[in-house]
Write an enzyme that holds these catalytic residues in place. Sequence first.
Site, PDB file in Angstrom:
ATOM      1  N   HIS A  51      24.162  -6.569  21.046  1.00  0.00           N
ATOM      2  CA  HIS A  51      23.348  -6.881  22.227  1.00  0.00           C
ATOM      3  C   HIS A  51      23.581  -8.353  22.604  1.00  0.00           C
ATOM      4  CE1 HIS A  51      19.908  -7.538  24.812  1.00  0.00           C
ATOM      5  NE2 HIS A  51      19.794  -6.228  24.911  1.00  0.00           N
ATOM      6  N   GLU A 111      25.860  -3.960  29.625  1.00  0.00           N
ATOM      7  CA  GLU A 111      24.639  -4.706  29.910  1.00  0.00           C
ATOM      8  C   GLU A 111      24.983  -6.088  30.445  1.00  0.00           C
ATOM      9  OE1 GLU A 111      21.275  -2.887  27.343  1.00  0.00           O
ATOM     10  OE2 GLU A 111      22.050  -4.684  26.432  1.00  0.00           O
TER      11      GLU A 111
HETATM   12  P1  PGA Z   1      15.500  -5.031  30.274  1.00  0.00           P
HETATM   13  O1  PGA Z   1      16.408  -5.161  28.983  1.00  0.00           O
HETATM   14  O2  PGA Z   1      15.353  -3.569  30.569  1.00  0.00           O
HETATM   15  O3  PGA Z   1      14.196  -5.660  29.882  1.00  0.00           O
HETATM   16  O4  PGA Z   1      16.194  -5.752  31.378  1.00  0.00           O
HETATM   17  C1  PGA Z   1      17.568  -4.408  28.914  1.00  0.00           C
HETATM   18  C2  PGA Z   1      18.303  -4.684  27.643  1.00  0.00           C
HETATM   19  O5  PGA Z   1      18.335  -5.814  27.169  1.00  0.00           O
HETATM   20  O6  PGA Z   1      18.852  -3.755  27.062  1.00  0.00           O
END
Ligand code: PGA
Length: 221
Positions: A97, A146
């Site tokens: 992540h 992401e």
């Molecule tokens: P968010 O986070 O939905 O709060 O934007 C997404 C993520 O970090 O996977």
Amino acid sequence: MKKKIIVGNWKSNKTIAEAQDWLVTFSTLKLSVDDQKTVVLCPSYTLLALVKSFIQEHDLPIIVGAQDISPYDVGSYTGAVNAKQAKEFASYVVIGHSERRKFFDETPDVLRKKITLANTYGLTPVYCIPDRDAIVPEGVTIVGYEPVFAIGTGEPDSPVNANTIAEYVKKKYPFVQYVLYGGSVTSENVASFTSLPFIDGVIPGRASLDPTAFFQLIMQA
Ligand code: PGA
């Protein structure tokens, strides 16, 4: 209909009491999903035992995931939770992540070690990448696209762009079977992503913290 994977990521949120409240409310919503939707919830390590046993007792159609694992195996690594330990509770694990890359200085080399250990112990990695140029190691079947600008900002990427990147990643890495989108996904915008041909699901952060919002998001996906 194609299969959709929804991975809720609580990040570093919730005490035991707060998680308990979430689970009680969520169970009253009576979620029922067919086998075309897989719902994964990733709480902190301190909550994994609670979440797992609640899900089992109440027969909720949710699979437990971990948010991370150690790049090292069992042994003298103070403070680390290894893949074998995580596997006692979880079936999936989020790896790479952008918050791990940014705040914990995780490098592609470290992430590769985590992928290997996850696969060794039977955890399915959900490997997050910030853009289409990031390298996806072998052994990854689920990728989360992401973009950093979209995480926690309320400004998601455009579904068309996310779909283009998902297509690109699948073509470049034939071992990748699913590409999920993450970044400000809500119940209102989720279908605009999951309805596109190369996007196989979503990774909501904030929208997973509230049980009703998460339920609605799953229903709309
Ligand atoms: P968010 O986070 O939905 O709060 O934007 C997404 C993520 O970090 O996977």
